[in-house]
Design a protein around this motif. Sequence first.
Motif, PDB file in Angstrom:
ATOM      1  N   LYS A 230      44.653  25.519  56.921  1.00 32.77           N
ATOM      2  CA  LYS A 230      44.529  26.400  55.752  1.00 32.77           C
ATOM      3  C   LYS A 230      43.097  26.876  55.523  1.00 32.77           C
ATOM      4  N   ARG A 231      42.334  26.963  56.600  1.00 35.07           N
ATOM      5  CA  ARG A 231      40.955  27.491  56.542  1.00 35.07           C
ATOM      6  C   ARG A 231      41.011  28.946  57.012  1.00 35.07           C
ATOM      7  N   TYR A 232      41.617  29.776  56.183  1.00 32.14           N
ATOM      8  CA  TYR A 232      41.989  31.125  56.611  1.00 32.14           C
ATOM      9  C   TYR A 232      40.789  32.033  56.851  1.00 32.14           C
ATOM     10  N   GLU A 233      39.777  31.929  56.007  1.00 31.02           N
ATOM     11  CA  GLU A 233      38.590  32.776  56.200  1.00 31.02           C
ATOM     12  C   GLU A 233      37.893  32.435  57.519  1.00 31.02           C
ATOM     13  N   GLU A 234      37.808  31.139  57.829  1.00 31.54           N
ATOM     14  CA  GLU A 234      37.198  30.731  59.089  1.00 31.54           C
ATOM     15  C   GLU A 234      38.047  31.198  60.275  1.00 31.54           C
ATOM     16  N   ALA A 235      39.369  31.159  60.101  1.00 31.14           N
ATOM     17  CA  ALA A 235      40.267  31.627  61.167  1.00 31.14           C
ATOM     18  C   ALA A 235      40.056  33.115  61.434  1.00 31.14           C
ATOM     19  N   LEU A 236      39.909  33.893  60.356  1.00 33.45           N
ATOM     20  CA  LEU A 236      39.635  35.326  60.516  1.00 33.45           C
ATOM     21  C   LEU A 236      38.337  35.562  61.265  1.00 33.45           C
ATOM     22  N   LYS A 237      37.311  34.773  60.922  1.00 32.43           N
ATOM     23  CA  LYS A 237      36.013  34.916  61.577  1.00 32.43           C
ATOM     24  C   LYS A 237      36.128  34.611  63.072  1.00 32.43           C
ATOM     25  N   SER A 238      36.867  33.557  63.403  1.00 34.95           N
ATOM     26  CA  SER A 238      37.061  33.200  64.805  1.00 34.95           C
ATOM     27  C   SER A 238      37.758  34.333  65.560  1.00 34.95           C
ATOM     28  N   LEU A 239      38.717  34.970  64.916  1.00 33.97           N
ATOM     29  CA  LEU A 239      39.420  36.101  65.547  1.00 33.97           C
ATOM     30  C   LEU A 239      38.510  37.324  65.671  1.00 33.97           C
ATOM     31  N   ASP A 240      37.617  37.507  64.696  1.00 35.26           N
ATOM     32  CA  ASP A 240      36.629  38.596  64.819  1.00 35.26           C
ATOM     33  C   ASP A 240      35.788  38.407  66.076  1.00 35.26           C
ATOM     34  N   SER A 253      43.963  42.988  71.420  1.00 31.28           N
ATOM     35  CA  SER A 253      45.120  43.329  70.587  1.00 31.28           C
ATOM     36  C   SER A 253      45.773  42.078  70.005  1.00 31.28           C
ATOM     37  N   GLU A 254      45.796  40.981  70.772  1.00 34.00           N
ATOM     38  CA  GLU A 254      46.355  39.730  70.246  1.00 34.00           C
ATOM     39  C   GLU A 254      45.534  39.224  69.066  1.00 34.00           C
ATOM     40  N   ALA A 255      44.210  39.261  69.204  1.00 35.41           N
ATOM     41  CA  ALA A 255      43.349  38.786  68.117  1.00 35.41           C
ATOM     42  C   ALA A 255      43.542  39.638  66.857  1.00 35.41           C
ATOM     43  N   ILE A 256      43.629  40.944  67.023  1.00 40.79           N
ATOM     44  CA  ILE A 256      43.829  41.837  65.870  1.00 40.79           C
ATOM     45  C   ILE A 256      45.197  41.578  65.232  1.00 40.79           C
ATOM     46  N   TYR A 257      46.210  41.367  66.066  1.00 38.29           N
ATOM     47  CA  TYR A 257      47.549  41.086  65.541  1.00 38.29           C
ATOM     48  C   TYR A 257      47.545  39.789  64.735  1.00 38.29           C
ATOM     49  N   ARG A 258      46.906  38.760  65.265  1.00 39.49           N
ATOM     50  CA  ARG A 258      46.874  37.475  64.554  1.00 39.49           C
ATOM     51  C   ARG A 258      46.089  37.593  63.249  1.00 39.49           C
ATOM     52  N   LYS A 259      45.081  38.457  63.215  1.00 36.82           N
ATOM     53  CA  LYS A 259      44.392  38.726  61.952  1.00 36.82           C
ATOM     54  C   LYS A 259      45.353  39.345  60.940  1.00 36.82           C
ATOM     55  N   SER A 260      46.187  40.267  61.409  1.00 32.30           N
ATOM     56  CA  SER A 260      47.139  40.932  60.501  1.00 32.30           C
ATOM     57  C   SER A 260      48.139  39.933  59.925  1.00 32.30           C
ATOM     58  N   ILE A 261      48.579  38.971  60.744  1.00 37.52           N
ATOM     59  CA  ILE A 261      49.528  37.964  60.269  1.00 37.52           C
ATOM     60  C   ILE A 261      48.869  37.061  59.226  1.00 37.52           C
ATOM     61  N   LEU A 262      47.622  36.671  59.481  1.00 44.87           N
ATOM     62  CA  LEU A 262      46.891  35.870  58.496  1.00 44.87           C
ATOM     63  C   LEU A 262      46.796  36.600  57.157  1.00 44.87           C
ATOM     64  N   LYS A 263      46.464  37.882  57.222  1.00 43.33           N
ATOM     65  CA  LYS A 263      46.288  38.653  55.989  1.00 43.33           C
ATOM     66  C   LYS A 263      47.607  38.826  55.237  1.00 43.33           C
ATOM     67  N   SER A 264      48.686  39.107  55.975  1.00 43.27           N
ATOM     68  CA  SER A 264      49.958  39.379  55.305  1.00 43.27           C
ATOM     69  C   SER A 264      50.642  38.105  54.820  1.00 43.27           C
ATOM     70  N   LYS A 265      50.607  37.036  55.612  1.00 44.80           N
ATOM     71  CA  LYS A 265      51.371  35.836  55.271  1.00 44.80           C
ATOM     72  C   LYS A 265      50.600  34.834  54.422  1.00 44.80           C
ATOM     73  N   HIS A 266      49.287  34.775  54.589  1.00 41.86           N
ATOM     74  CA  HIS A 266      48.529  33.707  53.945  1.00 41.86           C
ATOM     75  C   HIS A 266      47.487  34.194  52.946  1.00 41.86           C
ATOM     76  N   MET A 267      47.144  35.485  52.978  1.00 45.31           N
ATOM     77  CA  MET A 267      46.042  35.954  52.153  1.00 45.31           C
ATOM     78  C   MET A 267      46.450  37.083  51.204  1.00 45.31           C
ATOM     79  N   ASN A 268      47.747  37.385  51.186  1.00 47.86           N
ATOM     80  CA  ASN A 268      48.293  38.395  50.261  1.00 47.86           C
ATOM     81  C   ASN A 268      47.553  39.733  50.356  1.00 47.86           C
TER      82      ASN A 268
END
Length: 341
Positions: A230-240, A253-268
């Motif tokens: 549940k360290r979502y901001e750090e996960a986003l940074k790692s994907l960046d 494209s995989e990294a960008i997709y996983r960022k989108s899932i984090l934003k939609s499912k966990h970060m509203n």
Amino acid sequence: MQRIFYSILILIFSINIASAELKVYFGKVIKLSGTPLINGKKARLRKKVFVGDKIVTDASSSISIKLKNKTVFVISPDSEVILTKTDKNNEKTEIELKKGSLRSLVTKLKPGNSYNVVSSGAVAGVKGTEFIAYSNENALCVFTEEGVVAVSTDNGSVETKKKEMSQASRDLAPLNPVNFDQDETLKDMFHTLLSITDFEIPDELEKSKRLPDIIARWNINYSKYLADAKRYEEALKSLDYAVLFAKSKEFKSEAIYRKSILKSKHMNDINGAKILLNQIIDQYPGTTYYEYALFQLGFIAYEQKDYISCKEYFQKYKEQFPEGRFISTVDVILSLIPEQS
């Protein structure tokens, strides 16, 4: 006439002295292999180098420079470095790593002294240590062998200690340090970099060409661990950082997709997710995650009751992927859309 001749000689002599004084001595070449270039000319053993010099190595060359204070740095194959700044006692030294890798063995610095490696909008500031810096022009990756390295950007700073790795780039805060001795992928990366900064051109050279995608894959995997914690901001940074390092469009494209899932499912952040998914549609057609992105955009539209957009995305999906992995789900959702929509 003779007086004029002597005046010219004195003038030329004075200009040469002034030019020599303008050149600030940086160090000298103590070892080389292949044909590294200094300012476009073939380097020679014991050649002096100066502030402003540009050093370039090809795939089969490397070079080692020793400073007056006995600090040594090794430039690996396929690298480009500019000797940005120093003084007569090497109290304030700065090297710009344009691309490739550089290993530094820094003598213990006195209080107030500095040795910095600058790359991709980030600074690795050393406090008497051994470390390896790797850059692909977009981001900097630092492995600390001994001592402490402060890795910083305009957005923050972290300290990497013995056996720790961090990453940094302009517009991003540095990645929190990770112990590379306890992660097999990171340990393998470190040993690859260690090997290519030796003077026997190693078998790892071929592997080193894949380092950008190896680092990207590690960041993608690490982001999953961070998300599970549940360290979502750090996960986003790692994907960046995965996006910045990756050469492969699949990994980007995989990294960008996983960022989108984090934003939609966990970060509203549905709008943020849609922007990322559309980025995949626009920039990465033909990749695996193009199909994922097209489906996800249709699914988000359905959940938002934007049935017109949902049908557009899903009709496009059916045309492009008639036997796609989400085709049955697409058909079910289309059948649930009210007829008047």
